[in-house]
Design a protein around this motif. Structure first.
Motif, PDB file in Angstrom:
ATOM      1  N   UNK A 196      -9.188   4.922 -28.177  1.00  0.00           N
ATOM      2  CA  UNK A 196     -10.271   5.465 -28.684  1.00  0.00           C
ATOM      3  C   UNK A 196     -11.079   6.341 -28.015  1.00  0.00           C
ATOM      4  N   UNK A 197     -11.295   6.236 -26.768  1.00  0.00           N
ATOM      5  CA  UNK A 197     -12.091   7.090 -25.848  1.00  0.00           C
ATOM      6  C   UNK A 197     -11.186   8.492 -25.940  1.00  0.00           C
ATOM      7  N   UNK A 198     -10.058   8.475 -25.941  1.00  0.00           N
ATOM      8  CA  UNK A 198      -9.497   9.515 -25.935  1.00  0.00           C
ATOM      9  C   UNK A 198      -9.608  10.497 -27.342  1.00  0.00           C
ATOM     10  N   UNK A 199      -9.477   9.679 -28.331  1.00  0.00           N
ATOM     11  CA  UNK A 199      -9.696  10.326 -29.775  1.00  0.00           C
ATOM     12  C   UNK A 199     -11.028  10.641 -30.085  1.00  0.00           C
ATOM     13  N   UNK A 200     -12.004  10.036 -29.266  1.00  0.00           N
ATOM     14  CA  UNK A 200     -13.372  10.531 -29.426  1.00  0.00           C
ATOM     15  C   UNK A 200     -13.806  11.430 -28.458  1.00  0.00           C
ATOM     16  N   UNK A 201     -12.766  12.027 -27.797  1.00  0.00           N
ATOM     17  CA  UNK A 201     -13.277  12.852 -26.335  1.00  0.00           C
ATOM     18  C   UNK A 201     -14.043  12.459 -25.464  1.00  0.00           C
ATOM     19  N   UNK A 202     -14.335  10.939 -25.490  1.00  0.00           N
ATOM     20  CA  UNK A 202     -15.493  10.475 -24.517  1.00  0.00           C
ATOM     21  C   UNK A 202     -14.688  10.602 -23.092  1.00  0.00           C
ATOM     22  N   UNK A 203     -13.486  10.585 -22.966  1.00  0.00           N
ATOM     23  CA  UNK A 203     -12.648  10.941 -21.677  1.00  0.00           C
ATOM     24  C   UNK A 203     -11.484  12.041 -22.217  1.00  0.00           C
ATOM     25  N   UNK A 204     -11.356  13.043 -21.113  1.00  0.00           N
ATOM     26  CA  UNK A 204     -10.416  14.112 -21.416  1.00  0.00           C
ATOM     27  C   UNK A 204      -8.905  13.699 -21.250  1.00  0.00           C
ATOM     28  N   UNK A 205      -8.534  12.841 -20.348  1.00  0.00           N
ATOM     29  CA  UNK A 205      -7.216  12.506 -20.040  1.00  0.00           C
ATOM     30  C   UNK A 205      -7.020  11.108 -19.307  1.00  0.00           C
ATOM     31  N   UNK A 206      -5.845  10.642 -19.086  1.00  0.00           N
ATOM     32  CA  UNK A 206      -5.540   9.385 -18.533  1.00  0.00           C
ATOM     33  C   UNK A 206      -4.271   9.245 -17.808  1.00  0.00           C
ATOM     34  N   UNK A 207      -4.051   8.157 -16.993  1.00  0.00           N
ATOM     35  CA  UNK A 207      -2.701   8.113 -16.390  1.00  0.00           C
ATOM     36  C   UNK A 207      -1.828   6.791 -16.533  1.00  0.00           C
ATOM     37  N   UNK A 208      -0.764   6.764 -17.135  1.00  0.00           N
ATOM     38  CA  UNK A 208      -0.049   5.424 -16.949  1.00  0.00           C
ATOM     39  C   UNK A 208       1.423   6.025 -17.024  1.00  0.00           C
ATOM     40  N   UNK A 209       2.332   4.696 -16.822  1.00  0.00           N
ATOM     41  CA  UNK A 209       3.804   4.852 -17.114  1.00  0.00           C
ATOM     42  C   UNK A 209       4.082   5.382 -18.584  1.00  0.00           C
ATOM     43  N   UNK A 210       5.233   5.978 -18.552  1.00  0.00           N
ATOM     44  CA  UNK A 210       5.717   6.155 -19.916  1.00  0.00           C
ATOM     45  C   UNK A 210       5.829   5.105 -20.931  1.00  0.00           C
ATOM     46  N   UNK A 211       5.939   3.816 -20.684  1.00  0.00           N
ATOM     47  CA  UNK A 211       6.140   2.807 -21.505  1.00  0.00           C
ATOM     48  C   UNK A 211       4.757   2.437 -22.316  1.00  0.00           C
ATOM     49  N   UNK A 212       3.813   2.742 -21.437  1.00  0.00           N
ATOM     50  CA  UNK A 212       2.426   2.567 -22.059  1.00  0.00           C
ATOM     51  C   UNK A 212       1.773   3.502 -22.830  1.00  0.00           C
ATOM     52  N   UNK A 213       2.336   5.027 -22.489  1.00  0.00           N
ATOM     53  CA  UNK A 213       1.838   6.260 -23.175  1.00  0.00           C
ATOM     54  C   UNK A 213       2.438   6.303 -24.420  1.00  0.00           C
ATOM     55  N   UNK A 214       3.553   5.479 -24.597  1.00  0.00           N
ATOM     56  CA  UNK A 214       4.404   5.307 -25.895  1.00  0.00           C
ATOM     57  C   UNK A 214       3.853   4.253 -26.602  1.00  0.00           C
ATOM     58  N   UNK A 215       3.919   3.041 -25.837  1.00  0.00           N
ATOM     59  CA  UNK A 215       3.447   1.817 -26.572  1.00  0.00           C
ATOM     60  C   UNK A 215       2.020   2.049 -27.151  1.00  0.00           C
ATOM     61  N   UNK A 216       1.046   2.514 -26.372  1.00  0.00           N
ATOM     62  CA  UNK A 216      -0.429   2.502 -26.978  1.00  0.00           C
ATOM     63  C   UNK A 216      -0.654   3.914 -27.520  1.00  0.00           C
TER      64      UNK A 216
END
Length: 356
Positions: free
Chosen positions: A222-242
């Motif tokens: 939601x924070x990425x969608x609403x541009x409250x934050x610009x980016x994030x970091x995670x493993x591929x599995x989380x990037x896909x799963x979420x």
């Protein structure tokens, strides 16, 4: 008449004798049969009583590589122990979060758990080395460190707290996602990036010029969608799963952290086992660990191919020189924590990296 009555009476007596004899034969087994049946019954009951129940819990989703590994672990243990040891797997925080699982291990109410490395820092400073950014060159170097003197040394330091380390499972490399291409440390300046609530992770991205914002994982999309934050970091599995890839165009393969999750056993449970049972568990874990790491690596490649083929995302592959520039920029993090971690320990990791 009298003779007839006597004969009838004798016949009646003989009938009762036959009936009682038959009843006695039908309810009581032949000589030796009772002893054998009793032995089998006791043996069956004893086998069921002696079966050791092993609960292993973790906070990750079902069917991710570490969960698949524990299910495989369960199958092999059941087969090799002849059913005398049974492993039950509890994913999805079914028995509690990381902190609760570690507490249960210490109490002995839980036999095994897979924990996040970050939650072990309260028991030993040695795990801090695994949070240094750009520490490992590749999978082979990371596995050599974890399976060797350094990784086993960390497990040794956890024993006084009631934990027995059985192996370092692979969770995947952590990468940055953003809506702009990032190839050098300067590209991070001014970006608001979500990170775990970990001092070294926060220090790392602030050092690169970004603004690191600790945030609950459940709030990131939601924070990425609403541009409250610009980016994030995670493993591929989380990037896909979420589904972070749906609101972030660029996936930058920074590989700044090799995510690993240790399988720990309760010291109290471990001490209750025979040497033979301990050997069975450790040998099985070695077999499963190798399998899980292969599955994790293959899953990463599969997910990356999906990102590249979907027409929406761009996977940015950093060269060795570009990644080296990120590590150089993160040097202040090493300078700040090297006394706590140990300069010699960091040097040993660098020596292993040089071999790969």
């Amino acid at each position: 008449m009298k003779r007839s009555k006597i004969i009838s009476l004798l016949a009646l007596v003989m009938t009762f004798v036959v009936i009682f004899t038959a009843c006695g034969s039908s309810t009581g087994p032949k000589a030796g049969t009772e002893s054998k049946a009793g032995t089998e019954s006791k043996a069956d009951t004893g086998a069921k009583t002696k079966a050791i129940k092993i609960k292993v819990a973790h906070v990750s989703q079902s069917d991710v590589p570490i969960d698949k590994a524990m299910k495989k672990f369960s199958e092999i243990i059941a087969e090799k122990s002849g059913g005398t040891m049974e492993v039950e797997v509890y994913p999805n925080s079914a028995l509690g979060g990381n902190r609760e699982l570690l507490e249960q291990l210490q109490l002995g109410s839980l036999e095994m758990a897979i924990s996040s490395v970050a939650f072990l820092s309260g028991f030993t400073d040695s795990t801090a080395i695994l949070d240094l950014p750009y520490l490992f060159k590749n999978n082979e170097a990371a596995e050599a460190v974890l399976d060797g003197e350094i990784g086993q040394g960390i497990f040794k330091q956890l024993e006084p707290s009631g934990f027995i380390g059985l192996g370092w499972l692979a969770t995947g490399w952590r990468h940055v996602t953003a809506n702009k291409e990032i190839r050098k440390p300067e590209d991070m300046k001014g970006l608001k990036i979500r990170v775990m609530d970990n001092p070294m992770h926060i220090e790392h991205f602030n050092t690169l010029g970004a603004s690191a914002i600790p945030m609950a994982f459940s709030e990131v999309f939601t924070a990425l969608q609403q541009k409250t934050i610009d980016c994030q970091e995670n493993p591929y599995a989380n990037i896909k799963g979420s589904r972070f890839y749906e609101v972030q165009k660029y996936i930058i393969k920074t590989g700044h952290i090799y995510d690993t999750s240790p399988l720990l056993a309760s010291q109290k449970f471990w001490d209750s086992l025979t040497d033979e049972q301990k050997t069975l568990i450790t040998d099985t874990m070695k077999e499963v660990l190798s399998w899980e790491r292969e599955v994790s690596a293959k899953d990463e490649l599969t997910i990356e191919d999906e990102f590249k083929a979907n027409g929406e995302n761009v996977v940015v592959e950093l060269t060795d020189e570009e990644r080296a520039a990120f590590r150089k920029a993160a040097k202040p993090v090493y300078d700040k924590y090297q006394d706590k971690i140990g300069k010699e320990l960091i040097s040993k990791v660098d020596e292993i990296n040089a071999k790969y």
